[in-house]
Scaffold this motif. Structure first.
Motif, PDB file in Angstrom:
ATOM      1  N   ASP A 135      22.605 -16.273  37.297  1.00  0.00           N
ATOM      2  CA  ASP A 135      23.172 -15.254  38.174  1.00  0.00           C
ATOM      3  C   ASP A 135      23.876 -14.190  37.331  1.00  0.00           C
ATOM      4  OD1 ASP A 135      25.708 -16.228  37.475  1.00  0.00           O
ATOM      5  OD2 ASP A 135      25.935 -17.402  39.316  1.00  0.00           O
ATOM      6  N   ALA A 136      24.515 -13.240  38.003  1.00  0.00           N
ATOM      7  CA  ALA A 136      25.138 -12.110  37.296  1.00  0.00           C
ATOM      8  C   ALA A 136      26.255 -12.566  36.354  1.00  0.00           C
ATOM      9  CB  ALA A 136      25.685 -11.106  38.307  1.00  0.00           C
ATOM     10  N   GLU A 137      26.857 -13.712  36.650  1.00  0.00           N
ATOM     11  CA  GLU A 137      27.948 -14.227  35.790  1.00  0.00           C
ATOM     12  C   GLU A 137      27.426 -15.079  34.640  1.00  0.00           C
ATOM     13  OE1 GLU A 137      28.524 -14.272  39.389  1.00  0.00           O
ATOM     14  OE2 GLU A 137      29.449 -12.375  38.810  1.00  0.00           O
ATOM     15  N   GLY A 138      26.105 -15.297  34.590  1.00  0.00           N
ATOM     16  CA  GLY A 138      25.540 -16.124  33.530  1.00  0.00           C
ATOM     17  C   GLY A 138      25.515 -17.599  33.860  1.00  0.00           C
ATOM     18  N   ASP A 139      25.859 -17.956  35.116  1.00  0.00           N
ATOM     19  CA  ASP A 139      25.777 -19.358  35.527  1.00  0.00           C
ATOM     20  C   ASP A 139      24.321 -19.715  35.810  1.00  0.00           C
ATOM     21  OD1 ASP A 139      28.511 -19.444  35.331  1.00  0.00           O
ATOM     22  OD2 ASP A 139      28.872 -19.270  37.489  1.00  0.00           O
ATOM     23  N   ARG A 140      23.981 -20.986  35.566  1.00  0.00           N
ATOM     24  CA  ARG A 140      22.609 -21.446  35.790  1.00  0.00           C
ATOM     25  C   ARG A 140      22.453 -22.020  37.197  1.00  0.00           C
ATOM     26  NH1 ARG A 140      20.211 -23.041  30.376  1.00  0.00           N
ATOM     27  NH2 ARG A 140      21.820 -22.463  28.877  1.00  0.00           N
ATOM     28  N   HIS A 141      21.283 -21.827  37.757  1.00  0.00           N
ATOM     29  CA  HIS A 141      20.941 -22.398  39.061  1.00  0.00           C
ATOM     30  C   HIS A 141      19.578 -23.076  38.938  1.00  0.00           C
ATOM     31  CE1 HIS A 141      24.234 -20.136  40.988  1.00  0.00           C
ATOM     32  NE2 HIS A 141      23.919 -19.218  40.073  1.00  0.00           N
ATOM     33  N   TYR A 142      19.544 -24.378  39.201  1.00  0.00           N
ATOM     34  CA  TYR A 142      18.303 -25.164  39.121  1.00  0.00           C
ATOM     35  C   TYR A 142      18.005 -25.761  40.484  1.00  0.00           C
ATOM     36  CZ  TYR A 142      17.581 -25.419  34.024  1.00  0.00           C
ATOM     37  OH  TYR A 142      17.312 -25.134  32.709  1.00  0.00           O
ATOM     38  N   TYR A 143      16.751 -25.623  40.936  1.00  0.00           N
ATOM     39  CA  TYR A 143      16.348 -26.110  42.247  1.00  0.00           C
ATOM     40  C   TYR A 143      15.111 -26.998  42.116  1.00  0.00           C
ATOM     41  CZ  TYR A 143      19.100 -21.979  43.507  1.00  0.00           C
ATOM     42  OH  TYR A 143      20.094 -21.038  43.612  1.00  0.00           O
ATOM     43  N   PRO A 144      15.088 -28.161  42.774  1.00  0.00           N
ATOM     44  CA  PRO A 144      13.865 -28.961  42.813  1.00  0.00           C
ATOM     45  C   PRO A 144      12.823 -28.282  43.694  1.00  0.00           C
ATOM     46  CG  PRO A 144      15.785 -30.222  43.571  1.00  0.00           C
ATOM     47  CD  PRO A 144      16.175 -28.787  43.516  1.00  0.00           C
ATOM     48  N   MET A 145      11.586 -28.283  43.221  1.00  0.00           N
ATOM     49  CA  MET A 145      10.510 -27.657  43.996  1.00  0.00           C
ATOM     50  C   MET A 145       9.252 -28.502  43.850  1.00  0.00           C
ATOM     51  SD  MET A 145       8.107 -26.329  41.719  1.00  0.00           S
ATOM     52  CE  MET A 145       7.990 -25.702  40.027  1.00  0.00           C
ATOM     53  N   ILE A 146       8.299 -28.236  44.730  1.00  0.00           N
ATOM     54  CA  ILE A 146       6.975 -28.849  44.593  1.00  0.00           C
ATOM     55  C   ILE A 146       5.901 -27.777  44.781  1.00  0.00           C
ATOM     56  CG2 ILE A 146       7.724 -31.132  45.394  1.00  0.00           C
ATOM     57  CD1 ILE A 146       5.404 -29.384  47.697  1.00  0.00           C
ATOM     58  N   PHE A 147       4.732 -28.055  44.240  1.00  0.00           N
ATOM     59  CA  PHE A 147       3.527 -27.321  44.602  1.00  0.00           C
ATOM     60  C   PHE A 147       2.359 -28.266  44.393  1.00  0.00           C
ATOM     61  CE2 PHE A 147       4.024 -26.522  40.078  1.00  0.00           C
ATOM     62  CZ  PHE A 147       2.739 -26.556  39.555  1.00  0.00           C
ATOM     63  N   VAL A 148       1.186 -27.871  44.868  1.00  0.00           N
ATOM     64  CA  VAL A 148      -0.003 -28.707  44.758  1.00  0.00           C
ATOM     65  C   VAL A 148      -1.070 -27.922  44.010  1.00  0.00           C
ATOM     66  CG1 VAL A 148      -1.858 -29.762  46.102  1.00  0.00           C
ATOM     67  CG2 VAL A 148       0.510 -30.113  46.768  1.00  0.00           C
ATOM     68  N   LEU A 149      -1.783 -28.616  43.114  1.00  0.00           N
ATOM     69  CA  LEU A 149      -2.808 -27.961  42.290  1.00  0.00           C
ATOM     70  C   LEU A 149      -4.119 -28.724  42.406  1.00  0.00           C
ATOM     71  CD1 LEU A 149      -2.548 -26.319  38.890  1.00  0.00           C
ATOM     72  CD2 LEU A 149      -3.977 -28.350  38.959  1.00  0.00           C
ATOM     73  N   ASP A 150      -5.217 -27.976  42.507  1.00  0.00           N
ATOM     74  CA  ASP A 150      -6.561 -28.566  42.488  1.00  0.00           C
ATOM     75  C   ASP A 150      -6.979 -28.724  41.032  1.00  0.00           C
ATOM     76  OD1 ASP A 150      -9.313 -29.021  42.421  1.00  0.00           O
ATOM     77  OD2 ASP A 150      -9.682 -27.859  44.234  1.00  0.00           O
ATOM     78  N   PRO A 151      -7.143 -29.951  40.534  1.00  0.00           N
ATOM     79  CA  PRO A 151      -7.420 -30.119  39.105  1.00  0.00           C
ATOM     80  C   PRO A 151      -8.768 -29.547  38.662  1.00  0.00           C
ATOM     81  CG  PRO A 151      -7.628 -32.227  40.245  1.00  0.00           C
ATOM     82  CD  PRO A 151      -7.066 -31.244  41.233  1.00  0.00           C
ATOM     83  N   GLN A 152      -9.679 -29.377  39.622  1.00  0.00           N
ATOM     84  CA  GLN A 152     -11.006 -28.847  39.248  1.00  0.00           C
ATOM     85  C   GLN A 152     -10.995 -27.333  39.065  1.00  0.00           C
ATOM     86  OE1 GLN A 152     -13.111 -31.143  38.381  1.00  0.00           O
ATOM     87  NE2 GLN A 152     -11.656 -32.661  39.167  1.00  0.00           N
ATOM     88  N   THR A 153     -10.206 -26.642  39.901  1.00  0.00           N
ATOM     89  CA  THR A 153     -10.232 -25.174  39.877  1.00  0.00           C
ATOM     90  C   THR A 153      -8.938 -24.569  39.349  1.00  0.00           C
ATOM     91  OG1 THR A 153      -9.313 -25.014  42.105  1.00  0.00           O
ATOM     92  CG2 THR A 153     -11.717 -25.215  41.921  1.00  0.00           C
ATOM     93  N   ALA A 154      -7.884 -25.390  39.247  1.00  0.00           N
ATOM     94  CA  ALA A 154      -6.531 -24.945  38.869  1.00  0.00           C
ATOM     95  C   ALA A 154      -5.929 -23.987  39.901  1.00  0.00           C
ATOM     96  CB  ALA A 154      -6.499 -24.316  37.479  1.00  0.00           C
ATOM     97  N   ALA A 155      -6.535 -23.923  41.105  1.00  0.00           N
ATOM     98  CA  ALA A 155      -5.908 -23.172  42.210  1.00  0.00           C
ATOM     99  C   ALA A 155      -4.663 -23.931  42.648  1.00  0.00           C
ATOM    100  CB  ALA A 155      -6.886 -23.033  43.367  1.00  0.00           C
ATOM    101  N   PHE A 156      -3.597 -23.189  42.973  1.00  0.00           N
ATOM    102  CA  PHE A 156      -2.342 -23.858  43.303  1.00  0.00           C
ATOM    103  C   PHE A 156      -1.689 -23.239  44.536  1.00  0.00           C
ATOM    104  CE2 PHE A 156      -1.608 -20.594  40.157  1.00  0.00           C
ATOM    105  CZ  PHE A 156      -0.460 -19.931  40.576  1.00  0.00           C
ATOM    106  N   SER A 157      -0.903 -24.055  45.213  1.00  0.00           N
ATOM    107  CA  SER A 157      -0.218 -23.621  46.433  1.00  0.00           C
ATOM    108  C   SER A 157       1.052 -22.860  46.069  1.00  0.00           C
ATOM    109  CB  SER A 157       0.140 -24.844  47.280  1.00  0.00           C
ATOM    110  OG  SER A 157       1.180 -25.581  46.640  1.00  0.00           O
ATOM    111  N   ASP A 158       1.668 -22.280  47.088  1.00  0.00           N
ATOM    112  CA  ASP A 158       2.981 -21.675  46.899  1.00  0.00           C
ATOM    113  C   ASP A 158       3.997 -22.763  46.539  1.00  0.00           C
ATOM    114  OD1 ASP A 158       2.024 -19.187  47.508  1.00  0.00           O
ATOM    115  OD2 ASP A 158       2.672 -19.234  49.611  1.00  0.00           O
TER     116      ASP A 158
END
Length: 299
Positions: A214-237
């Motif tokens: 952020d503007a003060e230099g503090d860190r922000h970490y968020y857990p997230m997921i997405f899904v990837l097709d291993p054959q095409t490497a297409a991935f979700s949001d």
């Protein structure tokens, strides 16, 4: 981070209690896994005023997690695990003196393999400066590899992906040349993969983290997921699955690390819920029951 979809509201946070490591903190844990018939968690163990950590294996005893007797202690940060071809694959971040900057540290991902914890041997060291290297077995017998370069390629840290035929064919050059998942992060953000789940339809469910200052230099970490097709490497949001406020209040390693949730692993329970295991504020470990974020991609 605005505009990214959140899963159902999180509920039931719980702190994990660790003993047997003196006054050191245990954080950035893995999800529990089986080894020799025991349920084990690997955790990053370090003093509050230090970055020099060890990865210790713990088993539960009367509600507290205690070091597994006779298990190796790895000189690593941020452990991860998977199983490939019946073998246990364990890894983490190895820090070492920076080759050019005096007093500074450099890092890389070190990966061990063995039939069980007691047999683990170092088998691969990733490129200098790269954290969050992750491997997964694929339904066709190949190996999926998630990378996270920083610098000229990758900026503050972006996720790449490629496939290789076997663990023995893994090379630093192939990792460095892996194509990035373009457009996943804006330049001010960074992120990485933490744990890979092969879904029932062959897609790869990726538990990861996305982060920013952020503007003060503090860190922000968020857990997230997405899904990837291993054959095409297409991935979700990308989809955020929790924030710091979903967890119980607690200490932080430093003032700028209060809003840090580091995805350690996720245990899918088969009933539409999952348990997220996470490091909190670089000082403690908690788990949180959430809606299974991968279930919708299997339906």
């Amino acid at each position: 981070m605005a505009g990214r979809e959140r899963t159902a509201p999180a509920h039931k946070a719980e702190k994990l209690v660790f003993t047997g490591v003196g006054d050191r903190d245990v954080y950035n844990i893995t999800a529990p896994f089986e080894d020799d018939g025991r349920t084990v968690i690997a955790g990053r163990v370090e003093s509050r005023d230090s970055e020099h950590s060890q990865v210790v294996f713990f088993v539960e005893n009367d509600g507290a997690w205690v070091p597994l007797e006779g298990a190796p202690v790895l000189e690593l940060q941020d452990p991860f695990h998977t199983r490939i071809g019946g073998e246990l694959i364990m890894g983490g971040v190895q820090i070492y003196p920076h080759p050019e900057k005096e007093g500074a540290l450099m890092w890389r991902t070190a990966i061990y393999r063995g039939g069980r914890i007691a047999d683990l041997k170092l088998f691969f060291t990733g490129p200098d400066g790269m954290k969050d290297l992750r491997l997964t077995g694929l339904p066709d017998g190949g190996i999926g590899v998630f990378t996270r370069p920083q610098g000229d390629k990758g900026g503050r840290g972006q996720i790449g992906y490629f496939q290789t035929t076997s663990l023995d064919d893994l090379t630093v050059q192939a990792i460095e040349e892996a194509p990035l998942l373009e457009g996943q992060f804006i330049p001010e953000e960074w992120g990485g993969a933490n744990e890979i789940h092969v879904l029932s339809n062959g897609l790869l469910g990726v538990l990861g983290h996305t982060a920013c200052y952020d503007a003060e230099g503090d860190r922000h970490y968020y857990p997230m997921i997405f899904v990837l097709d291993p054959q095409t490497a297409a991935f979700s949001d990308m989809m955020l699955i929790a924030v710091r406020a979903d967890f119980l209040p607690g200490p932080a390693k430093r003032e700028d690390l209060q809003d840090v949730v580091f995805s350690g692993g996720i245990l899918r329970r088969g009933d539409g819920t999952a348990v997220l295991y996470a490091g909190i504020s670089d000082a403690e470990a908690q788990r949180l029951i959430i809606a299974d974020p991968f279930a919708r991609f299997e339906s």
